[in-house]
Scaffold this motif. Structure first.
Motif, PDB file in Angstrom:
ATOM      1  N   GLU A   1       0.843  -1.196   0.000  1.00  0.00           N
ATOM      2  CA  GLU A   1       0.000   0.000   0.000  1.00  0.00           C
ATOM      3  C   GLU A   1       0.873   1.238   0.000  1.00  0.00           C
ATOM      4  O   GLU A   1       1.939   1.257   0.608  1.00  0.00           O
ATOM      5  CB  GLU A   1      -0.898   0.004   1.249  1.00  0.00           C
ATOM      6  N   ARG A   2       0.384   2.250  -0.706  1.00  0.00           N
ATOM      7  CA  ARG A   2       1.095   3.535  -0.705  1.00  0.00           C
ATOM      8  C   ARG A   2       0.295   4.530   0.109  1.00  0.00           C
ATOM      9  O   ARG A   2      -0.912   4.652  -0.076  1.00  0.00           O
ATOM     10  CB  ARG A   2       1.235   4.032  -2.143  1.00  0.00           C
ATOM     11  N   TYR A   3       0.942   5.213   1.017  1.00  0.00           N
ATOM     12  CA  TYR A   3       0.289   6.226   1.839  1.00  0.00           C
ATOM     13  C   TYR A   3       0.889   7.580   1.495  1.00  0.00           C
ATOM     14  O   TYR A   3       2.102   7.740   1.550  1.00  0.00           O
ATOM     15  CB  TYR A   3       0.495   5.954   3.328  1.00  0.00           C
ATOM     16  N   VAL A   4       0.051   8.506   1.125  1.00  0.00           N
ATOM     17  CA  VAL A   4       0.521   9.858   0.854  1.00  0.00           C
ATOM     18  C   VAL A   4      -0.271  10.825   1.719  1.00  0.00           C
ATOM     19  O   VAL A   4      -1.497  10.867   1.644  1.00  0.00           O
ATOM     20  CB  VAL A   4       0.342  10.232  -0.640  1.00  0.00           C
ATOM     21  N   PHE A   5       0.428  11.559   2.576  1.00  0.00           N
ATOM     22  CA  PHE A   5      -0.224  12.574   3.405  1.00  0.00           C
ATOM     23  C   PHE A   5       0.211  13.936   2.904  1.00  0.00           C
ATOM     24  O   PHE A   5       1.404  14.194   2.771  1.00  0.00           O
ATOM     25  CB  PHE A   5       0.205  12.441   4.878  1.00  0.00           C
ATOM     26  N   THR A   6      -0.744  14.794   2.616  1.00  0.00           N
ATOM     27  CA  THR A   6      -0.375  16.091   2.082  1.00  0.00           C
ATOM     28  C   THR A   6      -0.252  17.110   3.206  1.00  0.00           C
ATOM     29  O   THR A   6      -0.725  16.889   4.318  1.00  0.00           O
ATOM     30  CB  THR A   6      -1.425  16.582   1.073  1.00  0.00           C
ATOM     31  N   LYS A   7       0.374  18.223   2.864  1.00  0.00           N
ATOM     32  CA  LYS A   7       0.594  19.233   3.891  1.00  0.00           C
ATOM     33  C   LYS A   7      -0.710  19.886   4.318  1.00  0.00           C
ATOM     34  O   LYS A   7      -0.817  20.403   5.411  1.00  0.00           O
ATOM     35  CB  LYS A   7       1.569  20.292   3.377  1.00  0.00           C
ATOM     36  N   ASP A   8      -1.722  19.872   3.430  1.00  0.00           N
ATOM     37  CA  ASP A   8      -3.013  20.421   3.847  1.00  0.00           C
ATOM     38  C   ASP A   8      -3.892  19.324   4.460  1.00  0.00           C
ATOM     39  O   ASP A   8      -5.120  19.374   4.404  1.00  0.00           O
ATOM     40  CB  ASP A   8      -3.718  21.128   2.683  1.00  0.00           C
ATOM     41  N   ASP A   9      -3.210  18.309   5.022  1.00  0.00           N
ATOM     42  CA  ASP A   9      -3.861  17.306   5.843  1.00  0.00           C
ATOM     43  C   ASP A   9      -4.907  16.454   5.125  1.00  0.00           C
ATOM     44  O   ASP A   9      -5.993  16.220   5.629  1.00  0.00           O
ATOM     45  CB  ASP A   9      -4.486  17.958   7.089  1.00  0.00           C
ATOM     46  N   ARG A  10      -4.563  16.019   3.939  1.00  0.00           N
ATOM     47  CA  ARG A  10      -5.391  15.012   3.293  1.00  0.00           C
ATOM     48  C   ARG A  10      -4.599  13.727   3.229  1.00  0.00           C
ATOM     49  O   ARG A  10      -3.376  13.750   3.178  1.00  0.00           O
ATOM     50  CB  ARG A  10      -5.766  15.447   1.875  1.00  0.00           C
ATOM     51  N   ARG A  11      -5.338  12.622   3.222  1.00  0.00           N
ATOM     52  CA  ARG A  11      -4.656  11.333   3.214  1.00  0.00           C
ATOM     53  C   ARG A  11      -5.106  10.532   2.004  1.00  0.00           C
ATOM     54  O   ARG A  11      -6.296  10.468   1.712  1.00  0.00           O
ATOM     55  CB  ARG A  11      -4.992  10.551   4.468  1.00  0.00           C
ATOM     56  N   TYR A  12      -4.145   9.947   1.342  1.00  0.00           N
ATOM     57  CA  TYR A  12      -4.472   9.107   0.196  1.00  0.00           C
ATOM     58  C   TYR A  12      -3.801   7.748   0.375  1.00  0.00           C
ATOM     59  O   TYR A  12      -2.635   7.670   0.761  1.00  0.00           O
ATOM     60  CB  TYR A  12      -3.988   9.750  -1.094  1.00  0.00           C
ATOM     61  N   VAL A  13      -4.552   6.713   0.096  1.00  0.00           N
ATOM     62  CA  VAL A  13      -3.998   5.363   0.161  1.00  0.00           C
ATOM     63  C   VAL A  13      -4.388   4.649  -1.113  1.00  0.00           C
ATOM     64  O   VAL A  13      -5.540   4.727  -1.534  1.00  0.00           O
ATOM     65  CB  VAL A  13      -4.578   4.565   1.354  1.00  0.00           C
ATOM     66  N   ASP A  14      -3.445   3.994  -1.753  1.00  0.00           N
ATOM     67  CA  ASP A  14      -3.826   3.180  -2.889  1.00  0.00           C
ATOM     68  C   ASP A  14      -2.896   1.984  -3.034  1.00  0.00           C
ATOM     69  O   ASP A  14      -1.869   1.885  -2.371  1.00  0.00           O
ATOM     70  CB  ASP A  14      -3.888   3.996  -4.183  1.00  0.00           C
ATOM     71  N   SER A  15      -3.315   1.076  -3.897  1.00  0.00           N
ATOM     72  CA  SER A  15      -2.555  -0.128  -4.135  1.00  0.00           C
ATOM     73  C   SER A  15      -3.005  -0.716  -5.472  1.00  0.00           C
ATOM     74  O   SER A  15      -3.711  -1.702  -5.514  1.00  0.00           O
ATOM     75  CB  SER A  15      -2.790  -1.131  -3.001  1.00  0.00           C
ATOM     76  N   PRO A  16      -2.623  -0.051  -6.582  1.00  0.00           N
ATOM     77  CA  PRO A  16      -3.108  -0.505  -7.889  1.00  0.00           C
ATOM     78  C   PRO A  16      -2.661  -1.935  -8.183  1.00  0.00           C
ATOM     79  O   PRO A  16      -1.477  -2.241  -8.131  1.00  0.00           O
ATOM     80  CB  PRO A  16      -2.477   0.493  -8.874  1.00  0.00           C
ATOM     81  N   ASP A  17      -3.612  -2.821  -8.449  1.00  0.00           N
ATOM     82  CA  ASP A  17      -3.340  -4.240  -8.684  1.00  0.00           C
ATOM     83  C   ASP A  17      -2.554  -4.856  -7.529  1.00  0.00           C
ATOM     84  O   ASP A  17      -1.784  -5.798  -7.733  1.00  0.00           O
ATOM     85  CB  ASP A  17      -2.554  -4.456  -9.981  1.00  0.00           C
ATOM     86  N   GLY A  18      -2.712  -4.342  -6.334  1.00  0.00           N
ATOM     87  CA  GLY A  18      -1.934  -4.850  -5.214  1.00  0.00           C
ATOM     88  C   GLY A  18      -0.453  -4.580  -5.382  1.00  0.00           C
ATOM     89  O   GLY A  18       0.372  -5.234  -4.769  1.00  0.00           O
ATOM     90  N   ALA A  19      -0.113  -3.612  -6.251  1.00  0.00           N
ATOM     91  CA  ALA A  19       1.286  -3.271  -6.542  1.00  0.00           C
ATOM     92  C   ALA A  19       2.017  -4.391  -7.251  1.00  0.00           C
ATOM     93  O   ALA A  19       3.235  -4.507  -7.165  1.00  0.00           O
ATOM     94  CB  ALA A  19       2.042  -2.845  -5.296  1.00  0.00           C
ATOM     95  N   LEU A  20       1.274  -5.212  -7.988  1.00  0.00           N
ATOM     96  CA  LEU A  20       1.908  -6.282  -8.754  1.00  0.00           C
ATOM     97  C   LEU A  20       2.941  -5.724  -9.732  1.00  0.00           C
ATOM     98  O   LEU A  20       3.986  -6.323  -9.957  1.00  0.00           O
ATOM     99  CB  LEU A  20       0.824  -7.058  -9.514  1.00  0.00           C
ATOM    100  N   TYR A  21       2.625  -4.565 -10.314  1.00  0.00           N
ATOM    101  CA  TYR A  21       3.562  -3.940 -11.250  1.00  0.00           C
ATOM    102  C   TYR A  21       4.249  -2.732 -10.627  1.00  0.00           C
ATOM    103  O   TYR A  21       4.760  -1.876 -11.335  1.00  0.00           O
ATOM    104  CB  TYR A  21       2.837  -3.549 -12.531  1.00  0.00           C
ATOM    105  N   GLY A  22       4.217  -2.658  -9.331  1.00  0.00           N
ATOM    106  CA  GLY A  22       4.860  -1.545  -8.647  1.00  0.00           C
ATOM    107  C   GLY A  22       4.047  -0.270  -8.751  1.00  0.00           C
ATOM    108  O   GLY A  22       2.904  -0.267  -9.204  1.00  0.00           O
TER     109      GLY A  22
END
Lengths: 162, 257
Positions: free
Chosen positions: B78-99
């Motif tokens: 899973e990739r976690y991206v937290f922005t400076k304006d306090d938003r959170r994004y999480v994703d995992s395209p295809d479970g990161a099979l292709y990175g």
């Protein structure tokens, strides 16, 4: 004895006995619980052997071991790989499982696609992650029409050696 | 009792008593092994080291014959991206099979979000897999005894006995279980039980170039990885569920569940 209770009760008892008899024959003998007890490990013991017998595909690396093995026949590819840069990537990651290579499969796959390299080299602006340490490029700008390996050597990517 | 019988049985008793007790105690090596079975597999994930290349997912799917096209996977990143304006994004395209080959974040339903690099506060990758809990809820709910905890730790599925009822998917708080589209039964990470049995590392540990994934026998305190678990600040996922997970994380953030 002419109670309305008896008949249904007998039917129920017959059904229960029937199920128990069926279960006796249907459930394999080696059912039992392991050390974790009935709640967590009630199972067919031979299932563990089934799981153990699954086919293995990847060699064990212990990366150094892998390089030694591959070097027997592909000395050139291994030799130019230094322990830094791509030396940390096991050959099988890019070439696929190689347990019995070169008998079966006789040849390993060679993926020349850009996707393989972009797994690590897409530039992501994540200063807080280890990704930051790997030199990144923008896949939409860096020599878009060519495969990476036309210019870079995947085994020795050192820019000075290009 | 006749005198002759009395003498006979006395001799038997004396002979029996003179044999040392230990001699009767036939030692079955299997039993001894089972008694002090001191193997218990545990997993250590160093999230600082993960770069999200997805080679672990690729290796896992290949080793265990999970089709690349199927939307299920035993392990994922899973990739976690937290922005400076306090938003959170999480994703995992295809479970990161292709990175993670794109900087935009997958919001699901075909929507993507490009995040301004200036705005990225912190971002990191977290590999996930079955936690092989010490008290796994998934095995409790199985109505037929098809999923179970082995004595060495891994939680396995008996493919031939599973009826595919699907309770286990709901019972797992980590979403580590899925329905195998080929065998049509429950499926999950096995800690590469077949490889462990042959003394090999799991496919994903093997594949990781950066040492983000490690495995150890947690009963062996001389194992370097066990030492790391003992000495470093590790955390587990969803501790409050009481599942006693056996996958330990270094650098776990509170947002990661």
């Amino acid at each position: 004895m002419k109670s309305h209770v008896w008949r249904p009760l007998i039917v129920v008892i017959c059904i229960v006995v029937g199920i128990l008899v069926f279960r006796l024959f249907y459930v394999p003998d080696d059912f039992g619980s392991g050390k974790a007890g009935f709640m967590y490990s009630y199972h067919r013991f031979s299932a563990e052997d089934d799981a153990r017998s699954q086919l293995i595909k990847y060699r064990d690396t212990g990366k150094q071991k892998m390089h030694e093995y591959c070097a027997e026949c592909h000395g050139d590819e291994v030799e130019i790989r230094t322990e830094d840069l791509h030396g940390i990537i096991a050959c099988e990651n890019c070439h696929g499982p190689a347990l019995n290579h070169p008998d079966e499969p006789e040849e390993l796959t060679i993926d020349r696609g850009r996707g393989l390299c972009l797994r690590c080299h897409t530039d992501l602006p994540y200063a807080t992650s280890e990704r930051h340490r790997i030199p990144g490029i923008d896949p939409k700008e860096h020599n878009v029409d060519d495969e990476c390996v036309e210019c870079h050597d995947p085994h020795n990517p050192r820019l000075e050696d290009m | 009792m006749k005198r002759r019988d009395f003498v006979k049985s006395s001799i038997a008793v004396i002979a029996g008593a003179s044999v040392p007790l230990a001699a009767l105690d036939l030692i079955d090596p299997k039993e001894v092994l089972a008694a002090n079975e001191d193997i218990h597999w545990a997993f250590l994930i160093d999230t600082h080291k993960c770069v999200g290349c997805g080679f672990c997912v690729k290796a896992c799917k290949t080793e265990n014959d999970i089709p690349f096209g199927a939307k299920v996977t035993r392990t994922w990143v899973e990739r976690y991206v937290f922005t400076k304006d306090d938003r959170r994004y999480v994703d995992s395209p295809d479970g990161a099979l292709y990175g993670f080959t794109e900087s935009r974040v997958d919001l699901g339903r075909g929507e993507y979000k490009e995040i301004d690099p200036e705005n990225v506060g912190k971002a990191f990758f977290v590999p996930k897999l079955c936690n092989h809990c010490a008290t796994p809820p998934c095995t409790q709910v199985c109505p037929v005894g098809a999923t179970y905890k082995t004595d060495t730790g891994p939680v396995l599925v008996d493919k031939t006995w599973c009826i595919g009822c699907g309770y286990y998917i709901m019972a797992c708080p980590y979403g580590a279980r899925y329905f195998n589209p080929i065998t049509h039964v429950a499926d999950k990470c096995t800690f590469c039980y077949h490889r462990l049995a042959k003394d090999l590392e799991t496919a994903c540990v093997n594949a990781c170039p950066f040492g983000a994934r490690k495995m150890c026998n947690i009963r062996d305190i001389n194992d370097p990885v066990t030492k790391m678990i003992l000495n470093q600040r590790v955390g587990v996922l969803k501790d409050e569920f009481g599942t006693r997970p056996q996958a330990f994380y270094i650098g776990l953030a509170q947002e990661v569940r």
